[in-house]
Design an enzyme around this catalytic site. Structure first.
Site, PDB file in Angstrom:
ATOM      1  N   GLY A   7       0.752  -1.240  -0.163  1.00 54.10           N
ATOM      2  CA  GLY A   7      -0.081   0.345  -0.071  1.00 54.10           C
ATOM      3  C   GLY A   7       0.765   1.182  -0.215  1.00 54.10           C
ATOM      4  O   GLY A   7       1.037   2.508  -0.792  1.00 54.10           O
ATOM      5  N   HIS A   8       2.118   1.136   0.927  1.00 56.97           N
ATOM      6  CA  HIS A   8       2.350   2.830   1.024  1.00 56.97           C
ATOM      7  C   HIS A   8       3.654   2.331  -0.435  1.00 56.97           C
ATOM      8  O   HIS A   8       3.478   3.655  -0.829  1.00 56.97           O
ATOM      9  CB  HIS A   8       3.756   2.652   2.195  1.00 56.97           C
ATOM     10  CG  HIS A   8       3.143   2.386   3.915  1.00 56.97           C
ATOM     11  ND1 HIS A   8       3.279   0.940   4.377  1.00 56.97           N
ATOM     12  CD2 HIS A   8       2.376   2.918   4.698  1.00 56.97           C
ATOM     13  CE1 HIS A   8       2.685   0.562   5.550  1.00 56.97           C
ATOM     14  NE2 HIS A   8       2.483   2.589   5.910  1.00 56.97           N
ATOM     15  N   ASP A  20      -7.916   5.892   4.703  1.00 55.72           N
ATOM     16  CA  ASP A  20      -7.531   6.467   5.245  1.00 55.72           C
ATOM     17  C   ASP A  20      -8.443   7.048   5.158  1.00 55.72           C
ATOM     18  O   ASP A  20      -7.941   8.405   4.874  1.00 55.72           O
ATOM     19  CB  ASP A  20      -6.795   6.492   6.066  1.00 55.72           C
ATOM     20  CG  ASP A  20      -5.317   5.399   6.782  1.00 55.72           C
ATOM     21  OD1 ASP A  20      -6.129   5.328   8.298  1.00 55.72           O
ATOM     22  OD2 ASP A  20      -4.828   5.510   5.743  1.00 55.72           O
ATOM     23  N   GLN A  54      -8.935  11.139   6.552  1.00 55.16           N
ATOM     24  CA  GLN A  54      -7.462  11.284   7.062  1.00 55.16           C
ATOM     25  C   GLN A  54      -7.262  12.341   5.695  1.00 55.16           C
ATOM     26  O   GLN A  54      -6.753  13.600   5.747  1.00 55.16           O
ATOM     27  CB  GLN A  54      -6.760  10.647   7.384  1.00 55.16           C
ATOM     28  CG  GLN A  54      -4.918  10.864   6.961  1.00 55.16           C
ATOM     29  CD  GLN A  54      -4.258   9.873   7.488  1.00 55.16           C
ATOM     30  OE1 GLN A  54      -3.919  10.378   8.784  1.00 55.16           O
ATOM     31  NE2 GLN A  54      -3.226   9.653   6.372  1.00 55.16           N
ATOM     32  N   SER A  80      -0.286  -1.831   8.199  1.00 55.26           N
ATOM     33  CA  SER A  80       0.662  -2.209   9.248  1.00 55.26           C
ATOM     34  C   SER A  80       0.172  -2.760  10.204  1.00 55.26           C
ATOM     35  O   SER A  80       1.003  -4.074  10.735  1.00 55.26           O
ATOM     36  CB  SER A  80       1.889  -1.272   9.380  1.00 55.26           C
ATOM     37  OG  SER A  80       1.796  -0.130   8.582  1.00 55.26           O
TER      38      SER A  80
HETATM   39  P1  AMP Z   1       0.725   5.066   7.816  1.00 51.26           P
HETATM   40  O1  AMP Z   1       1.887   4.527   7.934  1.00 51.26           O
HETATM   41  O2  AMP Z   1      -0.658   4.119   8.597  1.00 51.26           O
HETATM   42  O3  AMP Z   1       0.423   6.349   8.269  1.00 51.26           O
HETATM   43  O4  AMP Z   1       0.305   5.485   6.453  1.00 51.26           O
HETATM   44  C1  AMP Z   1       1.010   6.272   5.276  1.00 51.26           C
HETATM   45  C2  AMP Z   1       0.633   6.236   4.367  1.00 51.26           C
HETATM   46  O5  AMP Z   1      -0.037   4.824   3.098  1.00 51.26           O
HETATM   47  C3  AMP Z   1      -1.093   6.809   4.608  1.00 51.26           C
HETATM   48  O6  AMP Z   1      -1.675   7.996   3.159  1.00 51.26           O
HETATM   49  C4  AMP Z   1      -1.850   5.707   3.762  1.00 51.26           C
HETATM   50  O7  AMP Z   1      -3.409   6.403   4.123  1.00 51.26           O
HETATM   51  C5  AMP Z   1      -1.724   4.700   3.066  1.00 51.26           C
HETATM   52  N1  AMP Z   1      -1.997   3.262   3.430  1.00 51.26           N
HETATM   53  C6  AMP Z   1      -2.092   2.191   4.384  1.00 51.26           C
HETATM   54  N2  AMP Z   1      -2.229   1.904   3.775  1.00 51.26           N
HETATM   55  C7  AMP Z   1      -2.698   1.945   2.696  1.00 51.26           C
HETATM   56  C8  AMP Z   1      -3.063   1.026   1.528  1.00 51.26           C
HETATM   57  N3  AMP Z   1      -3.530  -0.512   1.890  1.00 51.26           N
HETATM   58  N4  AMP Z   1      -3.849   1.415   0.241  1.00 51.26           N
HETATM   59  C9  AMP Z   1      -2.999   2.446  -0.118  1.00 51.26           C
HETATM   60  N5  AMP Z   1      -2.623   2.784   0.940  1.00 51.26           N
HETATM   61  C10 AMP Z   1      -2.081   2.337   2.087  1.00 51.26           C
END
Ligand code: AMP
Length: 287
Positions: A36-37, A153, A156, A194
């Protein structure tokens, strides 16, 4: 790829990029990176001259100390992934480097125009305060032309759009463009997160019930005469019927205002479910 831990060093690197008229793409993350990231980073690499990624588990957005302590951390693995997909700089500061003691208590205050009063905001008081605190600070430091966020998110993302376009901070980030990117899922449908690292194999199977129900609800919404209220209740009942899942909320709201809606037009269903001790979120657009 260079790993930077100090704000001052980051600012020097950013200044050099600006001098060279290079466009900056930025992906803020909390690490424990997955596909995703990676999808966000790939896009940032493709669309900009230079790509910065931050890896920072932001303490001020956690209102549950245990969740913060248990949040997975693995900077070596993250760095290897980021390097393999072409990121140029990783900013990985300590909490002390980011915040003074006073700031750590999150004294930051911000007008969310109500976007923080629903769903995640209602369930996690102060969470979005912490998000805006860290993201605004990172934007001032990195001065990106484009910043990439996942639609996973969704609330967010709506709040970051508000921060950049309509809030008291509007205009302070130059011509920054916020780019929303689609949810990346496992082949099974489970939204990558995560926090999935904390699920056992059995819990992972159970968690599939979340995306399966959301996908089914897309069809329910197209049935003749289906109302938003009925579909919302059907999703709640279906998830509650699955052993091992505990629903926190499911709300069908307008994609811009995040307020409850009575039409499927421009609507999104947002869910938060506990699978064992792990809190998972997901969503589906109805359109
Ligand atoms: P986080 O590390 O959880 O704060 O996520 C960092 C970024 O990655 C945020 O903009 C999340 O929305 C995005 N993100 C996390 N999981 C996914 C996913 N499965 N698909 C797309 N973007 C994601």
């Amino acid at each position: 790829m260079q790993i930077i831990t100090k704000k001052q060093e980051l600012q020097q690197v950013v200044e050099a990029c600006k001098k060279n008229h290079q466009t900056i793409g930025f992906v803020p993350t909390m690490g424990a990176l997955h596909e995703g990231h990676a999808s966000l980073v790939r896009r940032a690499v493709q669309e900009n001259d230079v790509c910065f990624v931050s890896v920072f588990v932001n303490p001020t957005q956690f209102n549950n100390k245990e969740d913060l302590a248990k949040y997975p951390r693995n900077i070596e693995r993250d760095a290897a992934l980021l390097s393999s997909i072409g990121a140029n700089y990783v900013f990985a500061p300590t909490p002390e480097e980011m915040y003074s003691a006073e700031e750590m208590n999150n004294t930051f205050s911000f007008d969310f125009a109500g976007l923080d009063q629903v769903m995640e905001g209602k369930m996690r008081p102060g969470h979005f305060n912490g998000v805006v605190q860290v993201v605004s600070r990172l934007f001032y430091l990195v001065q990106p032309d484009r910043a990439y966020f996942g639609e996973k998110d969704f609330q967010q993302l709506a709040i970051i759009h508000h921060m950049v376009e309509r809030s008291e901070l509007a205009g302070t980030f130059g011509n920054l463009q916020i780019i929303g990117c689609p949810i990346v899922r496992e082949a099974s449908g489970l939204a990558l997160s995560s926090r999935n690292e904390r699920l056992s194999e059995t819990e992972k199977q159970t968690a599939l019930g979340i995306s399966k129900t959301l996908f089914a609800s897309s069809k329910w919404a197209k049935e003749a005469g289906a109302t938003v209220a009925e579909v919302q209740q059907r999703v709640i009942d279906a998830i509650n019927a699955i052993d091992g899942l505990e629903m926190e909320y499911y709300e069908i709201v307008d994609q811009t205002t995040l307020l409850p809606t009575t039409t499927f037009n421009h609507a999104i269903g947002c869910v938060t479910v506990y699978c064992g001790p792990v809190r998972l979120i997901d969503n589906i657009k109805y359109e």
